[in-house]
Design a protein around this motif. Structure first.
Motif, PDB file in Angstrom:
ATOM      1  N   GLY A 277       0.790  -1.226   0.000  1.00 49.39           N
ATOM      2  CA  GLY A 277       0.000   0.000   0.000  1.00 49.39           C
ATOM      3  C   GLY A 277       0.818   1.270   0.000  1.00 49.39           C
ATOM      4  O   GLY A 277       0.252   2.369  -0.092  1.00 49.39           O
ATOM      5  N   ALA A 278       2.140   1.151   0.099  1.00 49.56           N
ATOM      6  CA  ALA A 278       2.993   2.342   0.105  1.00 49.56           C
ATOM      7  C   ALA A 278       2.915   3.053  -1.248  1.00 49.56           C
ATOM      8  O   ALA A 278       2.826   2.412  -2.299  1.00 49.56           O
ATOM      9  N   ILE A 279       2.930   4.388  -1.208  1.00 50.54           N
ATOM     10  CA  ILE A 279       2.943   5.200  -2.421  1.00 50.54           C
ATOM     11  C   ILE A 279       4.390   5.613  -2.690  1.00 50.54           C
ATOM     12  O   ILE A 279       5.041   6.206  -1.828  1.00 50.54           O
ATOM     13  N   VAL A 280       4.900   5.272  -3.860  1.00 51.66           N
ATOM     14  CA  VAL A 280       6.297   5.562  -4.192  1.00 51.66           C
ATOM     15  C   VAL A 280       6.372   6.260  -5.541  1.00 51.66           C
ATOM     16  O   VAL A 280       5.444   6.199  -6.353  1.00 51.66           O
ATOM     17  N   ARG A 281       7.499   6.919  -5.775  1.00 48.97           N
ATOM     18  CA  ARG A 281       7.750   7.533  -7.077  1.00 48.97           C
ATOM     19  C   ARG A 281       8.415   6.497  -7.954  1.00 48.97           C
ATOM     20  O   ARG A 281       9.517   6.019  -7.659  1.00 48.97           O
ATOM     21  N   MET A 282       7.754   6.113  -9.038  1.00 48.16           N
ATOM     22  CA  MET A 282       8.205   5.026  -9.897  1.00 48.16           C
ATOM     23  C   MET A 282       8.879   5.586 -11.146  1.00 48.16           C
ATOM     24  O   MET A 282       8.445   6.596 -11.700  1.00 48.16           O
ATOM     25  N   LYS A 283       9.952   4.923 -11.563  1.00 45.98           N
ATOM     26  CA  LYS A 283      10.656   5.316 -12.787  1.00 45.98           C
ATOM     27  C   LYS A 283      10.587   4.186 -13.806  1.00 45.98           C
ATOM     28  O   LYS A 283      10.783   3.016 -13.469  1.00 45.98           O
ATOM     29  N   GLU A 284      10.312   4.562 -15.032  1.00 46.48           N
ATOM     30  CA  GLU A 284      10.299   3.603 -16.134  1.00 46.48           C
ATOM     31  C   GLU A 284      11.696   3.543 -16.743  1.00 46.48           C
ATOM     32  O   GLU A 284      12.267   4.568 -17.113  1.00 46.48           O
ATOM     33  N   VAL A 285      12.252   2.345 -16.846  1.00 49.36           N
ATOM     34  CA  VAL A 285      13.600   2.151 -17.376  1.00 49.36           C
ATOM     35  C   VAL A 285      13.513   1.310 -18.644  1.00 49.36           C
ATOM     36  O   VAL A 285      12.947   0.216 -18.628  1.00 49.36           O
ATOM     37  N   ARG A 286      14.053   1.839 -19.729  1.00 51.38           N
ATOM     38  CA  ARG A 286      14.031   1.127 -21.010  1.00 51.38           C
ATOM     39  C   ARG A 286      15.460   0.770 -21.423  1.00 51.38           C
ATOM     40  O   ARG A 286      16.372   1.577 -21.269  1.00 51.38           O
ATOM     41  N   PHE A 287      15.624  -0.424 -21.993  1.00 50.46           N
ATOM     42  CA  PHE A 287      16.948  -0.843 -22.436  1.00 50.46           C
ATOM     43  C   PHE A 287      16.805  -1.920 -23.504  1.00 50.46           C
ATOM     44  O   PHE A 287      15.696  -2.411 -23.769  1.00 50.46           O
ATOM     45  N   GLY A 288      17.910  -2.286 -24.110  1.00 50.08           N
ATOM     46  CA  GLY A 288      17.901  -3.300 -25.162  1.00 50.08           C
ATOM     47  C   GLY A 288      18.258  -2.701 -26.510  1.00 50.08           C
ATOM     48  O   GLY A 288      18.403  -1.483 -26.663  1.00 50.08           O
ATOM     49  N   TYR A 289      18.363  -3.563 -27.536  1.00 48.97           N
ATOM     50  CA  TYR A 289      18.804  -3.140 -28.860  1.00 48.97           C
ATOM     51  C   TYR A 289      17.834  -3.545 -29.965  1.00 48.97           C
ATOM     52  O   TYR A 289      18.102  -3.292 -31.138  1.00 48.97           O
ATOM     53  N   GLY A 290      16.715  -4.156 -29.622  1.00 41.74           N
ATOM     54  CA  GLY A 290      15.751  -4.578 -30.628  1.00 41.74           C
ATOM     55  C   GLY A 290      14.852  -3.448 -31.088  1.00 41.74           C
ATOM     56  O   GLY A 290      15.009  -2.287 -30.693  1.00 41.74           O
TER      57      GLY A 290
END
Length: 365
Positions: A277-290
């Motif tokens: 139930g904790a509210i956190v600041r989320m980050k989207e991380v993208r990686f790869g070569y396709g």
């Protein structure tokens, strides 16, 4: 000398002087040169203006200021390189709001009505009139609305900045600036974590936004992202020694419990996952070569330490507390002597063979 540029009357015999004819030729050549120059300048302005020709591939006729997702060129470099270089144009389709493989930040606003399959101008960067479905009047951003070309949709984050809009909620006229922007950070609510071992957990989450003031007013919203996330603080954890939160688990257990973390039984100290139930600041991380990136979600939360977990020596059996302060044969060490393990060290002089899994008693023998 007569006037070389004097106009003639109807029926008058035409006699063109050399000076007049040469001037006409010079004027024609100048006009042709200016036409070519204007075309080249127009192409240069075309690239810089943020207005591109777009084919309506949405499958139906579109109105002026409708929204289309822009993707591949109509004619690619492998099809016709000169055409691609000199007259590029894009395919415009119905937008998708998916963050991976979708069209957030990749769209255009049509500048004129068009039938299905026609090519018209669209603003893909810069300022334009637009229709925006407003979900909150304070919103200053907008982006594509999933599955429809009718309008953008307002949001806390988005690739279009709302410079002005009509007051009220719902479909509104607006003036927007299409920016270059990527959605990478948002608020999320954590679910029940799953242990991955070695003081690491995987956390289900859902994207949320604020609905009212104070506690307990977060609700699902934003771009509707959900899935599983990881805690950056837990990344270096291996279940022993100093962990990502800076705590040396082995030393903590030894100092508080007087035992090794590698011993048998449940250690009296442990790291805890982020709370459900904790509210956190989320980050989207993208990686790869396709052609499509791999996407993960990470947040930062410093794990707390619990030195009284359920089943540890602090809650031990009936032979733990009173036995260490008693030298008699009551419910202390006398009754447990030679019969197995004791949850606490005994102050009795009897020959108990049990091992200790709890903190040493402060009582004397």
């Amino acid at each position: 000398m007569g006037d070389a540029y004097k106009k003639v009357q109807t029926g008058e015999k035409l006699k063109i002087a050399a000076e007049t004819f040469n001037t006409m030729i010079d004027a024609a050549l100048d006009f042709k040169a200016r036409q070519q120059g204007r075309g080249q300048d127009a192409r240069r302005r075309f690239y810089q203006s943020g207005i591109f020709p777009v084919r309506n591939a949405s499958g139906t006729d579109r109105d002026q200021f409708d929204v289309v997702a822009v993707g591949s060129p109509i004619i690619g470099p492998s099809d016709n390189l000169p055409e691609f270089k000199n007259r590029p144009a894009l395919v415009g389709a119905t937008p998708s709001g998916a963050l991976v493989g979708g069209n957030i930040g990749r769209f255009g606003i049509l500048q004129e009505p068009c039938k299905a399959g026609e090519i018209v101008s669209a603003v893909i960067s810069g300022v334009t009139v637009a229709k925006v479905y407003v979900t909150a009047e304070w919103h200053e951003k907008a982006d594509v609305r999933n599955g429809t070309c009718a309008s953008l949709i307002s949001a806390e984050q988005g690739s279009a900045t709302i410079l002005w809009k009509e007051s009220g909620l719902g479909l509104r006229w607006a003036i927007v600036r299409l920016d270059d922007w990527v959605v990478t950070e948002f608020w999320a609510k954590l679910g029940v974590p799953t242990s991955l071992g070695h003081n690491r957990w995987q956390y289900p989450f859902v994207e949320v936004q604020k609905a009212d003031t104070g506690y307990g007013t977060w609700q699902p919203g934003g771009f509707g992202r959900s899935g599983y996330a990881y805690n950056t603080v837990e990344d270096p954890n291996d279940g022993q020694g100093q962990e990502g939160n800076g705590v040396d688990i082995d030393r903590l257990i030894q100092c508080i419990c007087g035992e090794s973390s590698s011993g048998s039984g449940t250690p009296c100290c442990r790291l805890l996952p982020a709370g459900t139930g904790a509210i956190v600041r989320m980050k989207e991380v993208r990686f790869g070569y396709g052609s499509q990136p791999t996407v993960e979600y990470w947040f930062q939360f410093e794990n707390e330490v619990d030195c009284c977990p359920t089943g540890s020596s602090s809650s031990g059996s009936s032979s733990s507390g009173s036995s260490s302060s008693s030298g008699s044969g009551s419910s202390g060490s006398g009754s447990s002597s030679g019969s197995g393990s004791s949850s606490g060290p005994s102050s009795s002089g009897s020959g108990s063979s049990g091992s200790s899994s709890g903190p040493p008693s402060s009582s004397g023998s």
